[in-house]
Design an enzyme around this catalytic site. Structure first.
Site, PDB file in Angstrom:
ATOM      1  N   SER A 196     -16.107  -4.919  -9.099  1.00  0.00           N
ATOM      2  CA  SER A 196     -17.195  -4.335  -8.312  1.00  0.00           C
ATOM      3  C   SER A 196     -18.526  -4.499  -9.022  1.00  0.00           C
ATOM      4  O   SER A 196     -18.583  -4.586 -10.261  1.00  0.00           O
ATOM      5  CB  SER A 196     -16.923  -2.838  -8.103  1.00  0.00           C
ATOM      6  OG  SER A 196     -18.043  -2.172  -7.563  1.00  0.00           O
TER       7      SER A 196
ATOM      8  N   LEU B 275      -6.370  -5.402  -4.649  1.00  0.00           N
ATOM      9  CA  LEU B 275      -7.431  -4.583  -4.055  1.00  0.00           C
ATOM     10  C   LEU B 275      -7.093  -3.097  -4.134  1.00  0.00           C
ATOM     11  O   LEU B 275      -7.858  -2.267  -3.647  1.00  0.00           O
ATOM     12  CB  LEU B 275      -7.635  -4.968  -2.585  1.00  0.00           C
ATOM     13  CG  LEU B 275      -7.943  -6.443  -2.293  1.00  0.00           C
ATOM     14  CD1 LEU B 275      -7.968  -6.687  -0.788  1.00  0.00           C
ATOM     15  CD2 LEU B 275      -9.260  -6.849  -2.928  1.00  0.00           C
ATOM     16  N   GLY B 276      -5.952  -2.756  -4.725  1.00  0.00           N
ATOM     17  CA  GLY B 276      -5.488  -1.376  -4.733  1.00  0.00           C
ATOM     18  C   GLY B 276      -6.276  -0.487  -5.677  1.00  0.00           C
ATOM     19  O   GLY B 276      -6.974  -0.952  -6.584  1.00  0.00           O
ATOM     20  N   GLY B 277      -6.154   0.824  -5.461  1.00  0.00           N
ATOM     21  CA  GLY B 277      -6.836   1.806  -6.294  1.00  0.00           C
ATOM     22  C   GLY B 277      -7.870   2.589  -5.518  1.00  0.00           C
ATOM     23  O   GLY B 277      -8.149   2.306  -4.350  1.00  0.00           O
TER      24      GLY B 277
ATOM     25  N   HIS C 105     -20.334  -2.202  -9.447  1.00  0.00           N
ATOM     26  CA  HIS C 105     -20.504  -0.963 -10.196  1.00  0.00           C
ATOM     27  C   HIS C 105     -20.025  -1.079 -11.640  1.00  0.00           C
ATOM     28  O   HIS C 105     -20.238  -0.167 -12.441  1.00  0.00           O
ATOM     29  CB  HIS C 105     -19.833   0.192  -9.468  1.00  0.00           C
ATOM     30  CG  HIS C 105     -20.504   0.482  -8.161  1.00  0.00           C
ATOM     31  ND1 HIS C 105     -21.737   1.088  -8.078  1.00  0.00           N
ATOM     32  CD2 HIS C 105     -20.145   0.178  -6.881  1.00  0.00           C
ATOM     33  CE1 HIS C 105     -22.100   1.176  -6.810  1.00  0.00           C
ATOM     34  NE2 HIS C 105     -21.158   0.631  -6.068  1.00  0.00           N
TER      35      HIS C 105
ATOM     36  N   ARG D 199     -31.166  -2.645   0.837  1.00  0.00           N
ATOM     37  CA  ARG D 199     -30.535  -3.381  -0.252  1.00  0.00           C
ATOM     38  C   ARG D 199     -29.360  -4.229   0.215  1.00  0.00           C
ATOM     39  O   ARG D 199     -28.995  -5.212  -0.444  1.00  0.00           O
ATOM     40  CB  ARG D 199     -30.100  -2.409  -1.356  1.00  0.00           C
ATOM     41  CG  ARG D 199     -28.919  -1.526  -0.986  1.00  0.00           C
ATOM     42  CD  ARG D 199     -28.711  -0.410  -2.004  1.00  0.00           C
ATOM     43  NE  ARG D 199     -28.431  -0.884  -3.333  1.00  0.00           N
ATOM     44  CZ  ARG D 199     -27.230  -1.215  -3.781  1.00  0.00           C
ATOM     45  NH1 ARG D 199     -26.195  -1.165  -2.959  1.00  0.00           N
ATOM     46  NH2 ARG D 199     -27.058  -1.615  -5.020  1.00  0.00           N
TER      47      ARG D 199
ATOM     48  N   ASP E 294       0.856  -1.186   0.000  1.00  0.00           N
ATOM     49  CA  ASP E 294       0.000   0.000   0.000  1.00  0.00           C
ATOM     50  C   ASP E 294       0.889   1.232   0.000  1.00  0.00           C
ATOM     51  O   ASP E 294       2.070   1.149   0.370  1.00  0.00           O
ATOM     52  CB  ASP E 294      -0.926   0.019   1.223  1.00  0.00           C
ATOM     53  CG  ASP E 294      -2.247   0.726   0.931  1.00  0.00           C
ATOM     54  OD1 ASP E 294      -2.211   1.944   0.608  1.00  0.00           O
ATOM     55  OD2 ASP E 294      -3.298   0.081   0.997  1.00  0.00           O
TER      56      ASP E 294
ATOM     57  N   CYS F 223     -19.427  -6.944  -3.759  1.00  0.00           N
ATOM     58  CA  CYS F 223     -20.681  -6.246  -3.458  1.00  0.00           C
ATOM     59  C   CYS F 223     -20.514  -5.422  -2.181  1.00  0.00           C
ATOM     60  O   CYS F 223     -19.489  -4.781  -2.002  1.00  0.00           O
ATOM     61  CB  CYS F 223     -21.813  -7.255  -3.397  1.00  0.00           C
ATOM     62  SG  CYS F 223     -22.100  -8.049  -5.019  1.00  0.00           S
TER      63      CYS F 223
ATOM     64  N   TYR G  68     -15.595   5.210 -11.910  1.00  0.00           N
ATOM     65  CA  TYR G  68     -15.112   4.112 -11.074  1.00  0.00           C
ATOM     66  C   TYR G  68     -15.540   2.766 -11.658  1.00  0.00           C
ATOM     67  O   TYR G  68     -14.735   1.831 -11.758  1.00  0.00           O
ATOM     68  CB  TYR G  68     -15.657   4.281  -9.656  1.00  0.00           C
ATOM     69  CG  TYR G  68     -15.447   3.101  -8.747  1.00  0.00           C
ATOM     70  CD1 TYR G  68     -14.190   2.827  -8.210  1.00  0.00           C
ATOM     71  CD2 TYR G  68     -16.506   2.246  -8.420  1.00  0.00           C
ATOM     72  CE1 TYR G  68     -13.992   1.737  -7.375  1.00  0.00           C
ATOM     73  CE2 TYR G  68     -16.319   1.163  -7.586  1.00  0.00           C
ATOM     74  CZ  TYR G  68     -15.064   0.913  -7.067  1.00  0.00           C
ATOM     75  OH  TYR G  68     -14.867  -0.171  -6.246  1.00  0.00           O
TER      76      TYR G  68
END
Length: 262
Positions: A108, A68-70, A110, A173, A31, A162, A134
């Site tokens: 994701s 998992l970075g970003g 998204h 939700r 990180d 999720c 994103y």
């Protein structure tokens, strides 16, 4: 076994680290933010996911890279392009150069945020319908994973993560989209031993009674979620959900403009 986690100081990394520790296993945490609470078997490398040399060196001898970075939410386009998209390329290129055979990419929901909840289980794989820059970054990450899997024979799993949390909060939700830390780790453990080269697109979600997503693709690679949001209802939980709503949730309301910082 050596597992490398990028973005290890973030929410998901922080939740899964204690559950991933095993005797004889090394967790190499990457990180740009410092991590000072290292546990037994953990190493820390302070570096950016956009630094190809640093990533290639950090991935040396790794059995699995968990990316998992970003940025974890919407940002202006330039930031998504530089960190999420370019960073995704760097991680996959570094994994290839370092000889890593398995990569888990943190995608994701998204990436498909403009799909209605009622249609989410219509197919094991949903075509991209991103709701934000994103989300576009996650679509690009999945596409890059597919390229590296097909070109170089890597095993790449794109996990559409999720709603992450130790609890389900106020419900709504989240009763359909929740993924527990335990189930995230079950997915990671499945990928750590997966011997199926190619690109695999799965939902990183718990086995929720009111779930909207097909779990078939995950089960096909050995991911069998055990938790259910229904078992974590509290007195203040709102049990309502809206299957006609978009998967994006509030990400597309007026308070969340495209390219905003939230």
């Amino acid at each position: 076994m050596l597992i490398v986690i990028t973005g290890a100081a973030g929410l998901v990394g922080t939740l899964v680290r204690p559950l991933l520790r095993r005797p004889g296993r090394v967790l190499r945490l990457i990180d740009i933010a410092p991590i000072e609470d290292l546990g037994e078997g953990e190493e820390f490398v302070q570096a950016s996911i956009t630094d190809l040399g640093a990533m290639t060196a950090a991935f040396d001898r790794a059995d699995l890279v968990i990316h998992l970075g970003g940025h974890s939410s919407e940002r202006p386009w330039e930031q998504i392009l530089e960190t999420n998209i370019q960073g995704g390329y760097v991680v996959l290129e570094a994994a290839y150069r370092a000889g890593v055979r398995r990569v888990l990419l943190g995608s994701s929901l998204h990436a498909v945020g403009y799909v209605a909840a009622r249609d989410a289980a219509s197919a094991p794989v949903l075509h991209p319908r991103p709701d934000t820059y994103y989300g576009v970054g996650k679509v690009a990450l999945e596409a890059l994973g597919s390229v590296y899997a097909d070109r170089f024979g890597l095993t790449v799993v794109s996990a559409r993560i999720c709603t992450v949390g130790e609890t389900i909060g106020g419900g709504g939700r989240t009763l359909s989209t929740w993924v527990s830390p335990g189930d995230l780790v079950r997915l990671m453990e499945a990928v750590a031993v997966l011997d199926q080269p190619g690109h695999h697109l799965v939902w990183a979600v718990s086995d929720n009674t009111r779930g909207w997503f097909s779990l078939d693709a995950g089960k096909a690679i050995g991911f069998h979620p055990l938790d259910d949001a229904e078992n974590h209802l509290g007195p203040e939980t709102d049990g309502r959900d809206d299957p006609s709503a978009l998967l994006a949730g509030v990400f597309v309301d007026d308070a969340h403009p495209l390219g905003g910082t939230w």
